[in-house]
Design an enzyme around this catalytic site. Structure first.
Site, PDB file in Angstrom:
ATOM      1  N   GLU A 114       2.038  -3.990  -2.820  1.00  0.00           N
ATOM      2  CA  GLU A 114       1.188  -4.746  -1.351  1.00  0.00           C
ATOM      3  C   GLU A 114       1.467  -5.255  -0.951  1.00  0.00           C
ATOM      4  O   GLU A 114       2.340  -6.504  -1.620  1.00  0.00           O
ATOM      5  CB  GLU A 114      -0.204  -4.450  -2.586  1.00  0.00           C
ATOM      6  CG  GLU A 114      -0.758  -3.263  -3.032  1.00  0.00           C
ATOM      7  CD  GLU A 114      -2.186  -4.373  -3.857  1.00  0.00           C
ATOM      8  OE1 GLU A 114      -2.878  -5.247  -3.811  1.00  0.00           O
ATOM      9  OE2 GLU A 114      -2.292  -3.173  -4.641  1.00  0.00           O
ATOM     10  N   GLU A 181      -6.307   0.253   3.438  1.00  0.00           N
ATOM     11  CA  GLU A 181      -7.417  -0.098   2.576  1.00  0.00           C
ATOM     12  C   GLU A 181      -8.086  -1.011   2.891  1.00  0.00           C
ATOM     13  O   GLU A 181      -7.512  -1.615   3.019  1.00  0.00           O
ATOM     14  CB  GLU A 181      -6.863  -0.608   0.894  1.00  0.00           C
ATOM     15  CG  GLU A 181      -8.235  -0.205  -0.117  1.00  0.00           C
ATOM     16  CD  GLU A 181      -8.178  -0.646  -1.453  1.00  0.00           C
ATOM     17  OE1 GLU A 181      -8.864  -0.813  -2.548  1.00  0.00           O
ATOM     18  OE2 GLU A 181      -6.507  -0.808  -1.741  1.00  0.00           O
TER      19      GLU A 181
END
Length: 263
Positions: A114, A181
């Site tokens: 991430e 996302e």
């Protein structure tokens, strides 16, 4: 899928066909999913789906390795991605050591990290040392506490430009694809158009290069809440409850096991 995808075939899919990704955490479900999906993500979402936690942050590397091994055992022809959990890549050296563990102790095809431009140098260190990396930009579940919740990205011009910069940075660092996302659909589209590798959306509209969903969400097993971006393709919780209720009733009335199920 009958033939396992490779990093090269995944990269070549951009602009040709949308990629299908789903999460799995065990051999049983991985085997069921394998024939219909391109990639299986062993997500740290297991901390919420399986462990009942409020976020992903307390997932450990040992847990991820255990579940990745299970998925690889069940779906031997699937391209499997292992999430690197919170705290396992805070430095280049720690990231490489932990990613090497994943590669040595599982058959995972890549790890997922991430972060955007702030993680580019770290990602490059991994890819320079033989670790395949899937990126993850936009809403970052591992940052939920520091950001004060799950917040949709791309609502401002600044966030639009920042996300494109993030995507370009992780692409330059060597990722072969990335997840985006919780991002406004028009911004996610712009991100996908700004890079030459596939961008897989979750809560990011349909004008990207593929989609991923958490399997317990899309199969309706998770009842506490349903994110706006989740479509339930099955009312799994109700079906399971009905089956268990029927089983319990048959045990209590001695209907089960009948002669057909008795040696």
């Amino acid at each position: 899928m009958s033939k396992k995808l490779t990093i090269s075939t995944i990269k070549r899919s951009k602009g040709v066909k949308p990629l299908v990704m789903i999460t799995a955490y065990d051999a049983l479900f991985a085997k069921l999913f394998e024939e219909s999906v391109d990639m299986i993500l062993v997500g740290d979402s297991l901390n919420m789906s399986f462990a009942g936690k409020s976020d992903t942050i307390s997932a450990t590397l040992d847990q991820m390795i255990y579940h990745t091994n299970a998925v690889c055992q069940g779906a031997k022809n699937s391209f499997v991605i292992c999430d690197m959990p919170f705290g396992t890549y805070i430095t280049k050296e720690k990231a490489l050591a932990n990613a090497i563990r994943v590669f040595q102790e599982t058959l995972a095809d890549c790890v997922k990290i991430e972060g955007g431009a702030d993680k580019a140098e770290l990602i490059k260190h991994l890819t320079d040392n033989g670790i395949a990396v899937c990126g993850h930009i936009g809403l970052l579940p591992q940052s939920v506490r520091s950001e004060g919740g799950y917040k949709v990205k791309g609502k401002s011009k600044e966030e639009h430009d920042s996300l494109i910069a993030d995507a370009k940075a992780v692409e330059a660092a060597g990722v072969f694809c990335m997840v985006i996302e919780g991002t406004k659909a028009d911004v996610a589209k712009a991100v996908a158009e700004a890079v030459s590798i596939p961008v897989i959306g979750i809560g990011a509209g349909h004008e990207v290069d593929g989609q991923v969903l958490v399997f317990s969400d899309m199969l309706g097993f998770f009842e506490e809440f349903t994110p706006k971006f989740v479509k339930k393709y099955l009312d799994g919780a109700t079906l399971v409850k009905e089956a268990i209720s029927k089983y319990a009733n048959e045990v209590q009335t001695r209907e089960f096991p009948s002669e057909a199920y008795t040696y």
